[in-house]
Every structure is written in structure tokens, then in C-alpha cells.
Design a protein around this motif. Structure first.
Motif, PDB file in Angstrom:
ATOM      1  N   VAL A 149       0.854  -1.188   0.000  1.00 46.83           N
ATOM      2  CA  VAL A 149       0.000   0.000   0.000  1.00 46.83           C
ATOM      3  C   VAL A 149       0.888   1.234   0.000  1.00 46.83           C
ATOM      4  CG1 VAL A 149      -1.802   1.274   1.228  1.00 46.83           C
ATOM      5  CG2 VAL A 149      -1.810  -1.237   1.226  1.00 46.83           C
ATOM      6  N   HIS A 150       0.619   2.148  -0.905  1.00 46.59           N
ATOM      7  CA  HIS A 150       1.395   3.384  -1.009  1.00 46.59           C
ATOM      8  C   HIS A 150       1.336   4.147   0.319  1.00 46.59           C
ATOM      9  CE1 HIS A 150       2.455   7.470  -2.323  1.00 46.59           C
ATOM     10  NE2 HIS A 150       3.070   6.883  -3.328  1.00 46.59           N
ATOM     11  N   PRO A 151       2.443   4.806   0.719  1.00 43.27           N
ATOM     12  CA  PRO A 151       2.461   5.525   1.999  1.00 43.27           C
ATOM     13  C   PRO A 151       1.338   6.540   2.172  1.00 43.27           C
ATOM     14  CG  PRO A 151       4.686   5.317   1.153  1.00 43.27           C
ATOM     15  CD  PRO A 151       3.776   4.780   0.080  1.00 43.27           C
ATOM     16  N   VAL A 152       0.933   7.213   1.091  1.00 40.10           N
ATOM     17  CA  VAL A 152      -0.169   8.173   1.201  1.00 40.10           C
ATOM     18  C   VAL A 152      -1.428   7.487   1.709  1.00 40.10           C
ATOM     19  CG1 VAL A 152      -1.785   9.580  -0.140  1.00 40.10           C
ATOM     20  CG2 VAL A 152       0.683   9.820  -0.508  1.00 40.10           C
ATOM     21  N   PHE A 153      -1.698   6.309   1.200  1.00 41.92           N
ATOM     22  CA  PHE A 153      -2.922   5.613   1.582  1.00 41.92           C
ATOM     23  C   PHE A 153      -2.756   4.852   2.883  1.00 41.92           C
ATOM     24  CE2 PHE A 153      -3.081   6.441  -2.937  1.00 41.92           C
ATOM     25  CZ  PHE A 153      -4.256   7.176  -2.985  1.00 41.92           C
ATOM     26  N   GLN A 154      -1.517   4.518   3.247  1.00 36.03           N
ATOM     27  CA  GLN A 154      -1.277   4.018   4.592  1.00 36.03           C
ATOM     28  C   GLN A 154      -1.677   5.081   5.616  1.00 36.03           C
ATOM     29  OE1 GLN A 154       2.762   2.626   5.125  1.00 36.03           O
ATOM     30  NE2 GLN A 154       2.714   1.408   3.246  1.00 36.03           N
ATOM     31  N   GLY A 155      -1.315   6.327   5.308  1.00 38.46           N
ATOM     32  CA  GLY A 155      -1.703   7.432   6.182  1.00 38.46           C
ATOM     33  C   GLY A 155      -3.199   7.637   6.220  1.00 38.46           C
ATOM     34  N   GLY A 156      -3.847   7.462   5.053  1.00 35.01           N
ATOM     35  CA  GLY A 156      -5.291   7.583   5.005  1.00 35.01           C
ATOM     36  C   GLY A 156      -5.985   6.556   5.870  1.00 35.01           C
ATOM     37  N   LEU A 157      -5.473   5.331   5.849  1.00 36.10           N
ATOM     38  CA  LEU A 157      -6.032   4.277   6.683  1.00 36.10           C
ATOM     39  C   LEU A 157      -5.799   4.550   8.164  1.00 36.10           C
ATOM     40  CD1 LEU A 157      -4.926   1.118   4.635  1.00 36.10           C
ATOM     41  CD2 LEU A 157      -7.255   2.011   4.848  1.00 36.10           C
ATOM     42  N   ALA A 158      -4.584   4.951   8.489  1.00 33.31           N
ATOM     43  CA  ALA A 158      -4.232   5.170   9.895  1.00 33.31           C
ATOM     44  C   ALA A 158      -5.027   6.317  10.512  1.00 33.31           C
ATOM     45  CB  ALA A 158      -2.733   5.446  10.013  1.00 33.31           C
ATOM     46  N   ASN A 159      -5.309   7.343   9.708  1.00 34.36           N
ATOM     47  CA  ASN A 159      -5.971   8.542  10.221  1.00 34.36           C
ATOM     48  C   ASN A 159      -7.453   8.631   9.850  1.00 34.36           C
ATOM     49  OD1 ASN A 159      -3.641  10.102  11.458  1.00 34.36           O
ATOM     50  ND2 ASN A 159      -2.835   9.678   9.418  1.00 34.36           N
ATOM     51  N   HIS A 160      -7.959   7.562   9.235  1.00 35.84           N
ATOM     52  CA  HIS A 160      -9.378   7.500   8.846  1.00 35.84           C
ATOM     53  C   HIS A 160      -9.774   8.698   7.981  1.00 35.84           C
ATOM     54  CE1 HIS A 160     -10.901   4.397  12.048  1.00 35.84           C
ATOM     55  NE2 HIS A 160      -9.782   4.003  11.428  1.00 35.84           N
ATOM     56  N   ILE A 161      -8.943   9.005   6.973  1.00 34.47           N
ATOM     57  CA  ILE A 161      -9.250  10.066   6.026  1.00 34.47           C
ATOM     58  C   ILE A 161     -10.314   9.567   5.052  1.00 34.47           C
ATOM     59  CG2 ILE A 161      -8.301  11.652   4.316  1.00 34.47           C
ATOM     60  CD1 ILE A 161      -7.129  11.998   7.120  1.00 34.47           C
ATOM     61  N   PHE A 162     -11.292  10.388   4.733  1.00 29.01           N
ATOM     62  CA  PHE A 162     -12.406   9.999   3.853  1.00 29.01           C
ATOM     63  C   PHE A 162     -12.996   8.657   4.278  1.00 29.01           C
ATOM     64  CE2 PHE A 162      -9.346  12.206   0.870  1.00 29.01           C
ATOM     65  CZ  PHE A 162      -9.957  13.438   0.947  1.00 29.01           C
ATOM     66  N   TRP A 163     -13.145   8.475   5.568  1.00 29.52           N
ATOM     67  CA  TRP A 163     -13.577   7.181   6.103  1.00 29.52           C
ATOM     68  C   TRP A 163     -15.055   6.968   5.816  1.00 29.52           C
ATOM     69  CZ3 TRP A 163      -9.988   3.910   7.043  1.00 29.52           C
ATOM     70  CH2 TRP A 163     -10.254   2.730   7.760  1.00 29.52           C
ATOM     71  N   LYS A 164     -15.377   5.857   5.201  1.00 31.18           N
ATOM     72  CA  LYS A 164     -16.749   5.587   4.788  1.00 31.18           C
ATOM     73  C   LYS A 164     -17.718   5.723   5.963  1.00 31.18           C
ATOM     74  CE  LYS A 164     -15.545   2.474   0.969  1.00 31.18           C
ATOM     75  NZ  LYS A 164     -15.647   1.091   0.425  1.00 31.18           N
ATOM     76  N   GLY A 165     -18.795   6.447   5.727  1.00 31.13           N
ATOM     77  CA  GLY A 165     -19.801   6.652   6.751  1.00 31.13           C
ATOM     78  C   GLY A 165     -19.509   7.789   7.709  1.00 31.13           C
ATOM     79  N   SER A 166     -18.348   8.422   7.576  1.00 30.50           N
ATOM     80  CA  SER A 166     -17.967   9.484   8.498  1.00 30.50           C
ATOM     81  C   SER A 166     -18.320  10.855   7.941  1.00 30.50           C
ATOM     82  CB  SER A 166     -16.462   9.427   8.780  1.00 30.50           C
ATOM     83  OG  SER A 166     -15.731   9.918   7.666  1.00 30.50           O
ATOM     84  N   TYR A 167     -18.237  11.858   8.797  1.00 35.61           N
ATOM     85  CA  TYR A 167     -18.441  13.248   8.405  1.00 35.61           C
ATOM     86  C   TYR A 167     -17.461  13.649   7.307  1.00 35.61           C
ATOM     87  CZ  TYR A 167     -17.737  18.326   8.862  1.00 35.61           C
ATOM     88  OH  TYR A 167     -17.563  19.667   8.607  1.00 35.61           O
ATOM     89  N   GLY A 168     -16.230  13.227   7.418  1.00 39.57           N
ATOM     90  CA  GLY A 168     -15.208  13.627   6.456  1.00 39.57           C
ATOM     91  C   GLY A 168     -15.451  13.123   5.058  1.00 39.57           C
ATOM     92  N   ALA A 169     -16.110  11.975   4.928  1.00 38.57           N
ATOM     93  CA  ALA A 169     -16.392  11.399   3.615  1.00 38.57           C
ATOM     94  C   ALA A 169     -17.723  11.871   3.053  1.00 38.57           C
ATOM     95  CB  ALA A 169     -16.380   9.875   3.692  1.00 38.57           C
ATOM     96  N   ASP A 170     -18.445  12.713   3.803  1.00 34.46           N
ATOM     97  CA  ASP A 170     -19.704  13.246   3.309  1.00 34.46           C
ATOM     98  C   ASP A 170     -19.432  14.462   2.422  1.00 34.46           C
ATOM     99  OD1 ASP A 170     -22.393  13.533   2.907  1.00 34.46           O
ATOM    100  OD2 ASP A 170     -22.850  14.267   4.926  1.00 34.46           O
ATOM    101  N   PHE A 171     -20.410  14.801   1.586  1.00 38.22           N
ATOM    102  CA  PHE A 171     -20.243  15.930   0.678  1.00 38.22           C
ATOM    103  C   PHE A 171     -20.295  17.251   1.437  1.00 38.22           C
ATOM    104  CE2 PHE A 171     -21.925  12.571  -2.098  1.00 38.22           C
ATOM    105  CZ  PHE A 171     -20.939  12.576  -3.071  1.00 38.22           C
ATOM    106  N   TYR A 172     -19.465  18.190   0.988  1.00 42.51           N
ATOM    107  CA  TYR A 172     -19.464  19.530   1.551  1.00 42.51           C
ATOM    108  C   TYR A 172     -20.839  20.156   1.297  1.00 42.51           C
ATOM    109  CZ  TYR A 172     -17.806  24.268   2.511  1.00 42.51           C
ATOM    110  OH  TYR A 172     -17.620  25.528   3.028  1.00 42.51           O
ATOM    111  N   PRO A 173     -21.487  20.690   2.334  1.00 40.90           N
ATOM    112  CA  PRO A 173     -22.896  21.086   2.209  1.00 40.90           C
ATOM    113  C   PRO A 173     -23.209  22.024   1.047  1.00 40.90           C
ATOM    114  CG  PRO A 173     -22.263  21.064   4.512  1.00 40.90           C
ATOM    115  CD  PRO A 173     -21.009  20.807   3.723  1.00 40.90           C
ATOM    116  N   ALA A 174     -22.351  22.996   0.776  1.00 45.47           N
ATOM    117  CA  ALA A 174     -22.644  23.972  -0.278  1.00 45.47           C
ATOM    118  C   ALA A 174     -22.566  23.380  -1.674  1.00 45.47           C
ATOM    119  CB  ALA A 174     -21.678  25.154  -0.168  1.00 45.47           C
ATOM    120  N   LEU A 175     -21.983  22.180  -1.793  1.00 43.66           N
ATOM    121  CA  LEU A 175     -21.760  21.583  -3.116  1.00 43.66           C
ATOM    122  C   LEU A 175     -22.369  20.193  -3.217  1.00 43.66           C
ATOM    123  CD1 LEU A 175     -17.999  22.618  -3.435  1.00 43.66           C
ATOM    124  CD2 LEU A 175     -19.976  23.839  -4.351  1.00 43.66           C
TER     125      LEU A 175
END
Length: 211
Positions: free
Chosen positions: A79-105
Motif C-alpha cells: 500500500v502506497h504511503p499516502v494511503f497508509q496514512g489515510g487508513l491510519a488517520n481515517h481520512i475519507f472514512w466511509k460513513g464518516s463526516y469527512g467522507a460526506d459531501f461539503y454542504p454547499a456543493l
């Protein structure tokens, strides 16, 4: 801009990539790294103008969101280091606030929300190809985040798949000005049929409707 460039709404798809809270919300996990560039390029207002114009014209709109979970890379040996970081930090984590669409868009009813992509290419492991074919799309137009990764990566795939590819230079941003310029000035002219401003694109859409 080429005078003969047209974007019939029946065969053109606007693909909006990663308009998500983790990027665009002030409390998003990636906003501290990209927020300055987003603001300096007036990206949210630009994208709002683009989406409003596309909706008024009756354009087909596709939302391509990023999404990760603990099983996203179970089939990878490395797994590429960028995505290792994504996994470790729950970036764009499915079902989370961060993976939801920005309200204005956010997408509206009737607009296509694609299955989540796990890396840079919004075609890989998603239903993008299937949805484009089902709706008769021949020309794809890209905006969103980020200039040199998901936008460029998906655009390259689209070119290889036989689509007419357009990038919107003021509809994208990246983590640094340098990576943004590399995408817009070098990569997009190489892999795209056209690199336009949002206003140029919307004018071409309106002109196409009059023909």
C-alpha cells in the motif's frame, strides 16, 4: 478555446471529484494542508457557479467521492504511503463526516453519485464507466480535487477509454501552487482535448444548446 468546441447536454458529463468535508470543511482532516490553496483559488465559489450553470443547462452531473475503510486494500501486497496514512488517520472514512459531501456543493436528487474510489483513479473499482455508458456520455469534463492526483488520474483513464476529455483550470486545486501549475500547465494539455475556464465551458454549453 476552440470555436468549434461544443458540449451537447445529452452526451456530456460533468464529473465532480472529492467535494468532501475532509477537504473543504474548516474542520476537515485534510483542510489544514489544502485549505489555503482552496481559498486562494476561490474554489468553493467557483465550483458553486459551475454546478449552478450546469444544472441550469440540464447537464448530466456525476459526483465521484473518495472512500476508505479497513478493508480497502485487502487485495494489495503493498500500500502506497499516502494511503497508509489515510487508513491510519481515517481520512475519507466511509460513513464518516469527512467522507460526506461539503454542504454547499452537495448533489441533488437525480444527479449521479458514484461508488467510492479508493485511490486516485475514479474509474478503478467504481461504477463510473458503467454509469457513463448507461447515460450515453461521450465527453467528460473534470473539476474538484486535487489537481494533480484524482483529477489528473481520472482524466488520464478517461482519455485511454476513448472519451473526449476537458479539464477546468479554475475548478481544481491542489496542496501546493507548484503541483497545481504542473497539472494545469503540463499534464492537462497532454491528456486532455481542452483546458478551459469555468466561464468558457459554460459559454460553450450554452452555445451548443443554440445550435
Amino acid at each position: 478555446m476552440t470555436e468549434q468546441l461544443t458540449y451537447p447536454t445529452g452526451t456530456t458529463g460533468l464529473i465532480l471529484i472529492d467535494l468532501l468535508n475532509d477537504f473543504l470543511a474548516e474542520d476537515g482532516k485534510m483542510n489544514p494542508a489544502i485549505g489555503e490553496q482552496v481559498k486562494s483559488r476561490n474554489l468553493v465559489a467557483n465550483l458553486a457557479r459551475l454546478i449552478e450553470g450546469a444544472r441550469e443547462a440540464g447537464m448530466k452531473i456525476f459526483y465521484a467521492p473518495h472512500g476508505l475503510d479497513e478493508h480497502s486494500f485487502d487485495d494489495f501486497n503493498v500500500v502506497h504511503p499516502v494511503f497508509q496514512g489515510g487508513l491510519a488517520n481515517h481520512i475519507f472514512w466511509k460513513g464518516s463526516y469527512g467522507a460526506d459531501f461539503y454542504p454547499a456543493l452537495r448533489p441533488r436528487d437525480g444527479e449521479t453519485v458514484l461508488t467510492q474510489h479508493r485511490m486516485y483513479d475514479s474509474f478503478m473499482g467504481t461504477d463510473l464507466q458503467e454509469r457513463l455508458e448507461a447515460q450515453g456520455v461521450e465527453k467528460v469534463v473534470f473539476a474538484g480535487l486535487t489537481s494533480g492526483t484524482c483529477i489528473e488520474g481520472t482524466g488520464r483513464h478517461a482519455l485511454e477509454a476513448g472519451y473526449h476529455v476537458t479539464f477546468l483550470a479554475d475548478g481544481v486545486a491542489d496542496f501546493t501552487a507548484e503541483s497545481h501549475r504542473a497539472a494545469v500547465d503540463i499534464a492537462y494539455p497532454t491528456f486532455g482535448h481542452a483546458v478551459l475556464s469555468i466561464d468558457e465551458f459554460l459559454t460553450s454549453v450554452n452555445n451548443s444548446a443554440k445550435q
